[in-house]
Design a protein around this motif. Sequence first.
Motif, mmCIF file in Angstrom:
data_model
loop_
_atom_site.group_PDB
_atom_site.id
_atom_site.type_symbol
_atom_site.label_atom_id
_atom_site.label_comp_id
_atom_site.label_asym_id
_atom_site.label_seq_id
_atom_site.Cartn_x
_atom_site.Cartn_y
_atom_site.Cartn_z
ATOM 1 N N VAL A 158 -4.131 -2.859 3.204
ATOM 2 C CA VAL A 158 -2.736 -2.872 2.762
ATOM 3 C C VAL A 158 -2.392 -4.260 2.255
ATOM 4 C CG1 VAL A 158 -0.340 -2.610 3.482
ATOM 5 C CG2 VAL A 158 -2.087 -1.047 4.344
ATOM 6 N N ASP A 159 -1.923 -4.342 1.040
ATOM 7 C CA ASP A 159 -1.477 -5.616 0.464
ATOM 8 C C ASP A 159 0.029 -5.796 0.575
ATOM 9 O OD1 ASP A 159 -4.029 -6.470 -0.342
ATOM 10 O OD2 ASP A 159 -3.903 -5.293 -2.186
ATOM 11 N N ASP A 160 0.773 -4.697 0.517
ATOM 12 C CA ASP A 160 2.230 -4.767 0.567
ATOM 13 C C ASP A 160 2.741 -3.666 1.480
ATOM 14 O OD1 ASP A 160 4.916 -5.066 0.169
ATOM 15 O OD2 ASP A 160 4.924 -4.502 -1.957
ATOM 16 N N ALA A 161 2.969 -4.049 2.756
ATOM 17 C CA ALA A 161 3.408 -3.059 3.743
ATOM 18 C C ALA A 161 4.820 -2.567 3.457
ATOM 19 C CB ALA A 161 3.345 -3.665 5.148
ATOM 20 N N SER A 162 5.577 -3.300 2.645
ATOM 21 C CA SER A 162 6.956 -2.897 2.359
ATOM 22 C C SER A 162 7.068 -2.009 1.117
ATOM 23 C CB SER A 162 7.831 -4.146 2.165
ATOM 24 O OG SER A 162 7.380 -4.902 1.051
ATOM 25 N N HIS A 163 5.950 -1.685 0.491
ATOM 26 C CA HIS A 163 6.001 -0.857 -0.720
ATOM 27 C C HIS A 163 6.590 0.512 -0.375
ATOM 28 C CE1 HIS A 163 4.822 1.248 -4.356
ATOM 29 N NE2 HIS A 163 4.459 0.079 -4.894
ATOM 30 N N PRO A 164 7.580 0.964 -1.126
ATOM 31 C CA PRO A 164 8.251 2.234 -0.775
ATOM 32 C C PRO A 164 7.339 3.449 -0.853
ATOM 33 C CG PRO A 164 8.968 1.449 -2.932
ATOM 34 C CD PRO A 164 8.187 0.343 -2.320
ATOM 35 N N ASP A 165 6.277 3.396 -1.641
ATOM 36 C CA ASP A 165 5.386 4.545 -1.792
ATOM 37 C C ASP A 165 4.079 4.371 -1.024
ATOM 38 O OD1 ASP A 165 7.156 5.865 -3.519
ATOM 39 O OD2 ASP A 165 6.401 4.723 -5.243
ATOM 40 N N LEU A 166 4.061 3.427 -0.081
ATOM 41 C CA LEU A 166 2.805 3.144 0.630
ATOM 42 C C LEU A 166 2.263 4.402 1.306
ATOM 43 C CD1 LEU A 166 0.690 1.112 1.727
ATOM 44 C CD2 LEU A 166 2.217 0.761 3.689
ATOM 45 N N LEU A 167 3.141 5.158 1.965
ATOM 46 C CA LEU A 167 2.695 6.336 2.708
ATOM 47 C C LEU A 167 2.760 7.622 1.887
ATOM 48 C CD1 LEU A 167 4.340 5.585 6.184
ATOM 49 C CD2 LEU A 167 2.070 4.947 5.344
ATOM 50 N N THR A 168 3.075 7.513 0.617
ATOM 51 C CA THR A 168 3.108 8.697 -0.243
ATOM 52 C C THR A 168 1.683 9.072 -0.633
ATOM 53 O OG1 THR A 168 5.263 8.030 -1.152
ATOM 54 C CG2 THR A 168 3.968 9.641 -2.415
ATOM 55 N N PRO A 169 1.266 10.327 -0.385
ATOM 56 C CA PRO A 169 -0.112 10.722 -0.738
ATOM 57 C C PRO A 169 -0.400 10.494 -2.223
ATOM 58 C CG PRO A 169 0.894 12.369 0.667
ATOM 59 C CD PRO A 169 1.986 11.425 0.298
ATOM 60 N N ALA A 170 -1.568 10.008 -2.529
ATOM 61 C CA ALA A 170 -1.979 9.753 -3.914
ATOM 62 C C ALA A 170 -3.396 10.273 -4.107
ATOM 63 C CB ALA A 170 -1.898 8.257 -4.229
ATOM 64 N N THR A 171 -3.656 10.792 -5.307
ATOM 65 C CA THR A 171 -4.988 11.334 -5.620
ATOM 66 C C THR A 171 -5.637 10.516 -6.721
ATOM 67 O OG1 THR A 171 -4.292 13.578 -5.036
ATOM 68 C CG2 THR A 171 -6.254 13.362 -6.413
ATOM 69 N N ILE A 172 -6.856 10.098 -6.440
ATOM 70 C CA ILE A 172 -7.657 9.360 -7.421
ATOM 71 C C ILE A 172 -8.679 10.346 -7.983
ATOM 72 C CG2 ILE A 172 -9.207 7.419 -7.801
ATOM 73 C CD1 ILE A 172 -8.002 6.167 -5.235
ATOM 74 N N GLU A 173 -8.647 10.549 -9.295
ATOM 75 C CA GLU A 173 -9.559 11.503 -9.908
ATOM 76 C C GLU A 173 -10.328 10.816 -11.037
ATOM 77 O OE1 GLU A 173 -9.584 16.001 -11.883
ATOM 78 O OE2 GLU A 173 -7.718 15.087 -11.167
ATOM 79 N N PHE A 174 -11.663 10.991 -11.004
ATOM 80 C CA PHE A 174 -12.523 10.353 -12.003
ATOM 81 C C PHE A 174 -12.732 11.300 -13.191
ATOM 82 C CE2 PHE A 174 -13.276 7.563 -8.525
ATOM 83 C CZ PHE A 174 -13.587 6.340 -9.114
ATOM 84 N N ILE A 175 -12.394 10.766 -14.359
ATOM 85 C CA ILE A 175 -12.657 11.507 -15.594
ATOM 86 C C ILE A 175 -14.153 11.502 -15.862
ATOM 87 C CG2 ILE A 175 -12.198 11.584 -18.075
ATOM 88 C CD1 ILE A 175 -9.530 10.182 -17.487
ATOM 89 N N ASP A 176 -14.753 10.389 -15.660
ATOM 90 C CA ASP A 176 -16.203 10.240 -15.719
ATOM 91 C C ASP A 176 -16.531 9.028 -14.852
ATOM 92 O OD1 ASP A 176 -15.706 7.894 -17.275
ATOM 93 O OD2 ASP A 176 -15.686 9.125 -19.097
ATOM 94 N N GLY A 177 -17.743 8.562 -14.928
ATOM 95 C CA GLY A 177 -18.145 7.450 -14.069
ATOM 96 C C GLY A 177 -17.514 6.130 -14.450
ATOM 97 N N ASN A 178 -16.785 6.081 -15.575
ATOM 98 C CA ASN A 178 -16.220 4.812 -16.036
ATOM 99 C C ASN A 178 -14.694 4.824 -16.145
ATOM 100 O OD1 ASN A 178 -18.835 3.663 -16.427
ATOM 101 N ND2 ASN A 178 -19.007 4.826 -18.353
ATOM 102 N N GLN A 179 -14.056 5.976 -15.798
ATOM 103 C CA GLN A 179 -12.606 6.072 -15.919
ATOM 104 C C GLN A 179 -12.042 6.898 -14.768
ATOM 105 O OE1 GLN A 179 -11.019 6.463 -20.218
ATOM 106 N NE2 GLN A 179 -12.970 7.562 -20.276
ATOM 107 N N TYR A 180 -10.807 6.533 -14.366
ATOM 108 C CA TYR A 180 -10.144 7.311 -13.308
ATOM 109 C C TYR A 180 -8.648 7.309 -13.557
ATOM 110 C CZ TYR A 180 -8.678 2.892 -11.168
ATOM 111 O OH TYR A 180 -8.089 1.662 -10.924
ATOM 112 N N THR A 181 -7.974 8.249 -12.885
ATOM 113 C CA THR A 181 -6.506 8.314 -12.913
ATOM 114 C C THR A 181 -5.995 8.297 -11.486
ATOM 115 O OG1 THR A 181 -6.499 10.747 -12.879
ATOM 116 C CG2 THR A 181 -6.508 9.656 -15.053
#
Length: 626
Positions: free
Chosen positions: A454-477
């Motif tokens: 954790v770099d910023d414990a005060s971030h409002p979206d810290l506990l909001t679930p997030a999905t990391i999806e790889f388009i290929d081995g060199n790109q992600y969203t």
Amino acid sequence: MSNVLSTGTSALMAFQRALSTVSHNVANINTPGYSRQRVDFATRNPTDYGYGYVGGGTKIADIHRVGDSLATSRLLDAGGELARLQQLSGLSNRVDSLVSNNATGISGMWSNFFDSVSALSSNAGSTAERENLLAQGNALATRFAQLDGEFDRLDREVDAGLQSAVGEINRLAAEIAQLNGKIGSSGGKAAPDLLDRRDLLVSQLVDYTGGTAVSQDGSTINVVTAGGQALVVGATASRLGIVSDPFQPGRQQLALESQGQQIRLDERALGGRAGGLLEFRSSVLDPALAELGRIAIGLGDAFNRAHAAGMDLYGQMGGAFFDLPSPAVNAHAGNAGNAVLQASLGDVGGLDGRNVVLRFDAGGWSATRADTGASVPLTGTGTAADPLRVNGVEIEVGGAPANGDRFLLQPTAGAAGAISVAITDPSRIAAASPVKVSADLANTGTGKPGKPAVDDASHPDLLTPATIEFIDGNQYTVDGAGPYAYTPGQTISANGWRMTLDGAPAAGDAFTVGPTGAGSSDNGNAALLANLDDARTLNGGTVSLNGAVAGLTTSVGSAARQAQYSAEAQQVIHDQAQAARDSVSGVNLDEEAADMLRLQQAYQAAAQIISTADTMFQSILNATRR
């Protein structure tokens, strides 16, 4: 015949008085400050009988002290400096003992506290380990308070020492002035013992104040302090008094009382015991107290920030683990305005613990070090939006200051006595990382997520679930945002957290970052807390907390050793000065015994002269009877 009798009588009386002087020397061999006395003989006026002058015998011309003014002056200088260094050394050694002894210092409790944090990181779900961490935290806070209290008691001891010294200084100065009056009115014929008494009192006064004595008109002595303040001038004695520190009413300072006014004396204006007390307070006690507070603040701030970045067993983000005091700002007693300054911690890495004097002049603020007067960088205007910033402290000014108003900022002094553990529920200890990462079961690549940080414990979206999806081995969203370029091993960050992947993700691979949740036995944050003692958080990120603790012990020990070495060296100098003075003025029993034997023989010879005169007189009487 009468001449013979008169001559013999004069010799008998002179030798008797000389023997009394030698006896007086022997009797006072152990009397402090006594100077050996010597008898000077002189011939009595002869009688002219026409055919020549016939001697009239002997008389005592003078009984005076044997002394060397230069040797006495060197002894005074050496004595005042020795008293200062012994006072400084004795008190510094006590601070050193408090800080370095495991039973009274913070090192032992410090280690126990971080050992308990390490134990929790190994078993984050254990209630026993959580209870132990709270207990060790309270024990460490208590030790900080105990050591701070001991320093405070030493400060009060300095005040008591100053009060006692002032009483003795005034008594000695008054008595010296009184003796000056008596000696000055004697027309240069003062008794040697009276002069010795005055010299002894001068020596005792210089032991308290430092400085030296200056002879005036060959009879009276003026005494000045190490800083040049006159304590005795002729038959007039100055008086010292005790006044409250204008910034800290509970602390006392010395003042010279003159014409109904009290003029505060700079701590450098005195030497001797009083100077040693003031120097100890300013150069050893105050810095040690400030550094102890800085360590307490550094620990509390670093631990609080790291603890706030974790999650407790209730699934809540961690709050403050330690309650920390705010820096103290004290107004000068002579301020004309109604300004009130409120200080708060800003950049703990910028704290140096030194007291700072804030001054308002010509519509602006300036800052100087309280001990040296050196200028200190100051920014801001003092408003809530733009507070004054100095040495890691932020200050908001309320009310209206007047030109010349001064305030003493004490960033860390006393802070060690006010730190405490903020939580009582062991389940509130935030040992877990607030977020966790999971890989989609359908992933086909070799990417494995590491533990997120954790770099910023005060971030409002810290506990909001997030999905990391790889388009290929060199790109992600991230939640559809992107795409972002990716290279193996790089950091992926969003919403105040960051993470890395081991291996190589494939197209379509997904990773979910979400809150850890309640009841987790995750130890991610506890592991970070366990290593905080080695984190470089002080002195602009160059000194670790462990380094600061070791530095406190080293600096106090170094000051104590330096004072001890200086006192030992000065003791040698003083002993040499004492030996030089005693070689001239001290009583030598062998010499006195030889003088006594010589005078005894002379006394017996004088008695024989009187006996001869008596025989002559009897012969005349017998002749007239025939």
